[in-house]
Design a protein around this motif. Structure first.
Motif, short mmCIF file in Angstrom:
data_model
loop_
_atom_site.label_atom_id
_atom_site.label_comp_id
_atom_site.label_asym_id
_atom_site.label_seq_id
_atom_site.Cartn_x
_atom_site.Cartn_y
_atom_site.Cartn_z
N GLU A 128 0.80 -1.23 0.00
CA GLU A 128 0.00 0.00 0.00
C GLU A 128 0.83 1.28 0.00
O GLU A 128 0.28 2.37 -0.21
CB GLU A 128 -1.01 0.01 1.17
N ASP A 129 2.13 1.16 0.23
CA ASP A 129 2.96 2.38 0.18
C ASP A 129 3.39 2.69 -1.24
O ASP A 129 4.04 3.71 -1.48
CB ASP A 129 4.23 2.20 1.03
N ASP A 130 3.09 1.79 -2.17
CA ASP A 130 3.67 1.91 -3.51
C ASP A 130 2.70 2.47 -4.54
O ASP A 130 1.48 2.43 -4.37
CB ASP A 130 4.17 0.52 -3.96
N ILE A 131 3.30 2.93 -5.65
CA ILE A 131 2.55 3.51 -6.76
C ILE A 131 2.64 2.54 -7.94
O ILE A 131 3.69 1.92 -8.16
CB ILE A 131 3.20 4.85 -7.18
N ILE A 132 1.56 2.43 -8.71
CA ILE A 132 1.63 1.67 -9.96
C ILE A 132 1.21 2.57 -11.11
O ILE A 132 0.26 3.36 -10.99
CB ILE A 132 0.78 0.37 -9.90
N LEU A 133 1.95 2.47 -12.20
CA LEU A 133 1.65 3.24 -13.42
C LEU A 133 1.28 2.26 -14.53
O LEU A 133 1.97 1.25 -14.73
CB LEU A 133 2.90 4.06 -13.82
N LEU A 134 0.20 2.58 -15.24
CA LEU A 134 -0.27 1.71 -16.33
C LEU A 134 -0.56 2.53 -17.58
O LEU A 134 -1.01 3.68 -17.47
CB LEU A 134 -1.57 1.01 -15.92
N GLN A 135 -0.36 1.92 -18.74
CA GLN A 135 -0.84 2.48 -20.01
C GLN A 135 -1.79 1.45 -20.60
O GLN A 135 -2.11 0.47 -19.95
CB GLN A 135 0.34 2.75 -20.97
#
Ligand code: RIB
Length: 299
Positions: A128-135
């Motif tokens: 939960e501390d992390d970021i995810i980036l998607l295209q």
């Protein structure tokens, strides 16, 4: 806080042409450049050049390990979640005309082999501390969004390229959407900028929207505020990956604690440099280049 970019990796075939090929027409190109691309890979490079150390998760054909994974490695991107496949890598056929505009045909290849098992394997390393980036260039996006949300990860989504698949995604899980007018129109059915922003906020009240407007700059809106930022003028050689450069730099500015307005400005400067060079990943500037460009521009 770590940042995971779960995204495409492509080999780009860039053909410089007088004009884009028309229906029934055959044209010649005098210049072919074969280079690294994919919206995912480009955005990982941008994040890294902007000073972050992202993880990249994705899939490529074994034959392109040196070229695609090698570039990420040499830029300091963590590639432990880049999988090798026997299928070929994704590729893009890109025409660039004399005005620097492009049109792109995508072949998904290994990017479309991302399955739920692989997603689970990757996501078990994040929390939960992390970021995810998607295209929008890999398979299993809806599943990734769902899993990442349940883990409490903050989701940044660049719905590019726009496609009918966008309607299947659980967009209410997305924290920040970074899109252009075409994607905005596809998602909302609206063509006016204010209407696109209103419509997205009405549908997803908690979302933050970054709407890039090409030569007209960029608009930001969330339920509390609206911001606008103009562009930095530069000579246009090739617009490929301008959006990817913007996305990577914008996220890195936000992660580093910069306010929205200055993040929009900084990312716009990075994109202005990218359009002044041919190619995708190779056109993404370093942090130092962006800082110097802004100083020169403000003189
Ligand atoms: O955004 C530019 C990218 O789109 C290119 O690198 C190409 O591979 C396509 O994914």
């Amino acid at each position: 806080m770590r940042i995971l970019n779960f995204g495409s990796l492509n080999v780009d075939y860039i053909y410089e042409v007088e004009h884009f090929v028309l229906p029934g027409e055959t044209i010649s190109s005098d210049h072919l450049t074969i280079t690294t691309g994919g919206k995912g890979l480009n955005q990982s490079i941008a994040l890294s050049k902007a000073g972050l150390t992202p993880f990249h998760a994705g899939a490529i054909g074994k034959a392109d390990e040196g070229m695609l994974k090698g570039l990420l490695d040499s830029n300091g991107v963590n590639t432990e979640f880049v999988e090798m496949h026997t299928d070929p890598s994704g590729h893009a056929i890109i025409q660039v005309d004399k005005h620097g505009q492009n049109c792109i045909i995508l072949f998904g290849g290994a990017n479309q082999q991302i399955d739920e098992e692989f997603v689970d394997k990757v996501l078990e390393n994040f929390n939960e501390d992390d970021i995810i980036l998607l295209q929008n260039e890999i398979s299993s996006i809806a599943y990734i969004m769902q899993k990442a949300y349940l883990k409490g990860m903050k989701i940044y989504f660049n719905p590019s390229p726009a496609s009918i698949k966008l309607y299947e995604y659980p967009m209410h899980y997305v924290d920040t959407i970074i899109l252009n007018e075409v994607e905005g129109e596809q998602l909302t059915g609206e063509s006016n900028i204010d209407n696109i922003l209103d419509s997205l906020l009405k549908k997803y009240p908690e979302i933050k929207v970054v709407l890039t407007l090409g030569e007209d700059g960029v608009a930001y809106a969330d339920k509390h505020r609206c911001e606008y930022c103009g562009i930095y003028e530069s000579s246009v050689i090739d617009t490929t990956a301008a959006g990817d450069t913007f996305t990577g730099y914008f996220i890195s500015c936000i992660v580093k604690g910069m306010d929205i307005k200055n993040s929009l400005k900084f990312a716009s400067a990075a994109a202005a440099i990218a359009v002044s060079k041919l190619g995708a990943a190779c056109s993404i500037p370093s942090l130092k280049e962006v800082e110097e460009f802004i100083i020169k521009f403000n003189r």
